[in-house]
Design an enzyme around this catalytic site. Structure first.
Site, short mmCIF file in Angstrom:
data_model
loop_
_atom_site.label_atom_id
_atom_site.label_comp_id
_atom_site.label_asym_id
_atom_site.label_seq_id
_atom_site.Cartn_x
_atom_site.Cartn_y
_atom_site.Cartn_z
N ASP A 131 0.81 -1.22 0.00
CA ASP A 131 0.00 0.00 0.00
C ASP A 131 0.84 1.28 0.00
OD1 ASP A 131 1.04 -0.09 2.53
OD2 ASP A 131 -0.89 -0.06 3.57
N CYS A 176 4.69 -0.25 2.89
CA CYS A 176 5.18 -1.59 3.22
C CYS A 176 6.48 -1.58 4.02
CB CYS A 176 5.31 -2.46 1.98
SG CYS A 176 6.50 -1.88 0.74
N HIS A 203 8.96 -4.25 -3.19
CA HIS A 203 8.10 -4.41 -2.01
C HIS A 203 8.95 -4.91 -0.85
CE1 HIS A 203 4.46 -5.29 0.26
NE2 HIS A 203 4.90 -6.52 0.46
#
EC number: 3.4.19.12
Length: 188
Positions: free
Chosen positions: A49, A52, A168
């Site tokens: 989002d 992270c 990520h």
């Protein structure tokens, strides 16, 4: 007719890229599972989002702190130590060094938006928390930021191919007792 052919070619290209990305993602996850398994750890999924990196750090802390507070403390540290961080920033369009004012706007965006965090924000957080932060990657050596601190490190996993949008961060946790052949100590 020509536009339909272009759309068809674009659709084929997107499908091929998606397949490549899925292959890279699988390979990366397998390598990371091996690296973490050797250390008695497994990946803990963190929502993708924009927060992270901060959420993965929050997950590792022994005290309660909000993502918003981590972002505020990161930005504040960077603003107070401009000389340490500003040389690493440049305008993505021109490559020119970022001005002081643009750097301050960047720091404000850390607080006000879901801007992704990276190595410089990790450096600031390491100082804020006075804790080393270890970043495990599949195809690069493990990066340790804040080696000058004696505490047990916060351990993050950095994935290059996690999502179509890009990189990520995930957290880690000890392997389940059955998977490791015995109970492991809890992360602090």
């Amino acid at each position: 007719m020509e536009s339909q052919e272009r759309e068809r070619q674009e659709s084929i290209f997107q499908a091929e890229m998606s397949e490549h990305l899925a292959g890279f993602r699988r390979e990366e996850e397998e390598k990371l599972a091996d690296i973490l398994g050797a250390r008695g750890l497994e990946m803990k999924e963190i929502p993708a989002d924009g927060h992270c990196m901060y959420r993965a750090i929050q997950d590792q802390l022994v005290f309660s702190v909000s993502v918003e507070m981590l972002r505020c403390r990161t930005a504040s540290y960077m603003q107070k130590h401009v000389d340490e961080f500003l040389p690493f920033f440049s305008n993505p369009e021109t490559g020119d060094p970022l001005s002081y004012d643009d750097f301050m706007i960047y720091c404000d965006n850390i607080v006000r938006t879901a801007a992704w965090g990276g190595q410089l924000e990790l450096r600031a957080l390491s100082h804020v928390l006075k804790t080393p932060i270890e970043v495990i990657q599949a195809n690069s050596p493990t990066l340790v930021i804040g080696e000058e601190y004696d505490k047990k490190p916060i351990i993050l996993v950095y994935l290059h191919y996690a999502y179509s949008l890009g990189e990520h961060y995930n957290s880690v946790r000890p392997l389940e007792a059955g998977a490791a052949g015995g109970a492991l100590p809890r992360l602090q």
